[in-house]
Enzyme design. Structure first.
Site, mmCIF file in Angstrom:
data_model
loop_
_atom_site.group_PDB
_atom_site.id
_atom_site.type_symbol
_atom_site.label_atom_id
_atom_site.label_comp_id
_atom_site.label_asym_id
_atom_site.label_seq_id
_atom_site.Cartn_x
_atom_site.Cartn_y
_atom_site.Cartn_z
ATOM 1 N N HIS A 12 -2.383 -5.488 1.475
ATOM 2 C CA HIS A 12 -3.096 -5.916 1.582
ATOM 3 C C HIS A 12 -3.377 -7.358 0.841
ATOM 4 C CE1 HIS A 12 -8.232 -6.734 0.019
ATOM 5 N NE2 HIS A 12 -7.277 -7.172 -0.819
ATOM 6 N N TYR A 17 -12.611 -2.122 -3.020
ATOM 7 C CA TYR A 17 -13.256 -2.464 -1.555
ATOM 8 C C TYR A 17 -14.780 -2.002 -1.466
ATOM 9 C CZ TYR A 17 -8.681 -1.470 0.041
ATOM 10 O OH TYR A 17 -7.609 -1.717 1.080
ATOM 11 N N PHE A 71 -15.411 3.911 7.608
ATOM 12 C CA PHE A 71 -14.053 4.762 7.243
ATOM 13 C C PHE A 71 -13.976 4.253 5.582
ATOM 14 C CE2 PHE A 71 -14.277 -0.432 8.104
ATOM 15 C CZ PHE A 71 -14.484 -0.804 6.996
ATOM 16 N N ASN A 122 -2.102 0.387 7.111
ATOM 17 C CA ASN A 122 -1.004 -1.077 7.269
ATOM 18 C C ASN A 122 -0.120 -1.571 6.237
ATOM 19 O OD1 ASN A 122 -3.457 -1.780 5.542
ATOM 20 N ND2 ASN A 122 -4.039 -3.470 6.885
ATOM 21 N N ARG A 177 2.908 -6.764 9.180
ATOM 22 C CA ARG A 177 1.806 -5.952 9.824
ATOM 23 C C ARG A 177 2.622 -5.485 10.909
ATOM 24 N NH1 ARG A 177 -3.792 -7.665 7.150
ATOM 25 N NH2 ARG A 177 -4.213 -6.364 5.263
ATOM 26 N N GLU A 232 -10.069 -9.428 -7.035
ATOM 27 C CA GLU A 232 -9.575 -8.585 -7.069
ATOM 28 C C GLU A 232 -8.084 -8.518 -8.452
ATOM 29 O OE1 GLU A 232 -8.025 -9.337 -2.993
ATOM 30 O OE2 GLU A 232 -10.176 -8.581 -2.444
ATOM 31 N N LYS A 289 0.666 -0.959 -0.010
ATOM 32 C CA LYS A 289 0.163 0.024 -0.418
ATOM 33 C C LYS A 289 0.891 0.999 0.022
ATOM 34 C CE LYS A 289 -4.002 -2.265 2.428
ATOM 35 N NZ LYS A 289 -4.933 -2.016 3.546
ATOM 36 N N THR A 306 -4.366 -7.294 10.996
ATOM 37 C CA THR A 306 -4.685 -6.240 10.032
ATOM 38 C C THR A 306 -4.795 -4.945 10.653
ATOM 39 O OG1 THR A 306 -6.914 -6.981 9.442
ATOM 40 C CG2 THR A 306 -7.055 -4.473 8.801
HETATM 41 P P1 CMP Z 1 -7.602 -4.595 4.234
HETATM 42 O O1 CMP Z 1 -6.995 -5.622 4.565
HETATM 43 O O2 CMP Z 1 -6.894 -3.479 2.754
HETATM 44 O O3 CMP Z 1 -9.335 -4.512 3.520
HETATM 45 C C1 CMP Z 1 -10.092 -3.161 4.440
HETATM 46 C C2 CMP Z 1 -9.449 -2.115 4.621
HETATM 47 O O4 CMP Z 1 -10.180 -0.524 5.392
HETATM 48 C C3 CMP Z 1 -8.513 -2.558 5.848
HETATM 49 O O5 CMP Z 1 -6.562 -2.969 5.513
HETATM 50 C C4 CMP Z 1 -8.103 -1.774 6.903
HETATM 51 O O6 CMP Z 1 -6.397 -0.633 6.260
HETATM 52 C C5 CMP Z 1 -9.363 -0.690 7.101
HETATM 53 N N1 CMP Z 1 -9.831 -0.488 8.022
HETATM 54 C C6 CMP Z 1 -11.008 -1.960 8.272
HETATM 55 N N2 CMP Z 1 -11.696 -1.284 9.564
HETATM 56 C C7 CMP Z 1 -10.800 -0.225 9.378
HETATM 57 C C8 CMP Z 1 -11.646 1.085 10.189
HETATM 58 N N3 CMP Z 1 -12.565 0.870 11.453
HETATM 59 N N4 CMP Z 1 -11.081 2.171 9.966
HETATM 60 C C9 CMP Z 1 -10.325 2.232 8.730
HETATM 61 N N5 CMP Z 1 -9.475 1.449 8.180
HETATM 62 C C10 CMP Z 1 -10.225 0.314 8.522
#
Ligand code: CMP
Length: 131
Positions: free
Chosen positions: A115, A49, A57, A112, A102, A126, A9, A91
């Protein structure tokens, strides 16, 4: 051979972590099948997404993932979906197991670092979005 879609990312590309992260996957025997460096369009980000649309979020997530270059790639190997999820860790970096990507490099839930697809169905979807 099973495949999964991985993103390094924007927060990780910005911090020059591409090589370190790729080496984690490669030293675990996973093969890169396709790869590109790009800045995601809003259209690609929204498709990727889609399941999060409407969540509190969501806008932050789309702005973040389109906010700078990222690396999208397909990894393949036996049981690759589960293996990559284990290498990535939880996550939220604060919950990620020691020595996961992570835990090592993640900043917070938004930033984070990586993905990866969470199921065979999402991997198929995807991969078709990014390649
Ligand atoms: P990812 O694995 O890319 O899939 C969805 C993303 O949403 C996740 O990683 C996080 O980076 C983001 N995400 C999930 N929950 C939250 C949250 N509560 N607030 C902000 N970002 C979030």
């Amino acid at each position: 051979m099973e495949q999964t879609l991985v993103l390094i990312k924007p927060d990780a590309v910005e911090r020059n972590l591409i090589g370190k992260i790729l080496s984690e996957y490669e030293r675990n025997g996973l093969k890169i099948a396709e790869m590109q460096l790009l800045t995601a369009s809003k259209t690609i980000a929204a498709a990727h997404y889609a399941e999060h649309e409407g969540k509190p979020f969501y806008n932050e997530l789309i702005n973040y993932i389109t906010g700078g270059p990222l690396v999208a790639f397909v990894l393949e190997g036996e049981n690759v979906i589960q293996r990559v999820r284990a290498l990535n860790g939880a996550t939220d970096p604060k919950d990620a197991e020691d020595n996961t990507i992570r835990a090592l490099y993640g900043i917070d839930l938004s930033n984070n670092t990586v993905h990866a697809s969470d199921s065979a169905e999402s991997a198929k979807k995807e991969i078709s979005i990014w390649f």
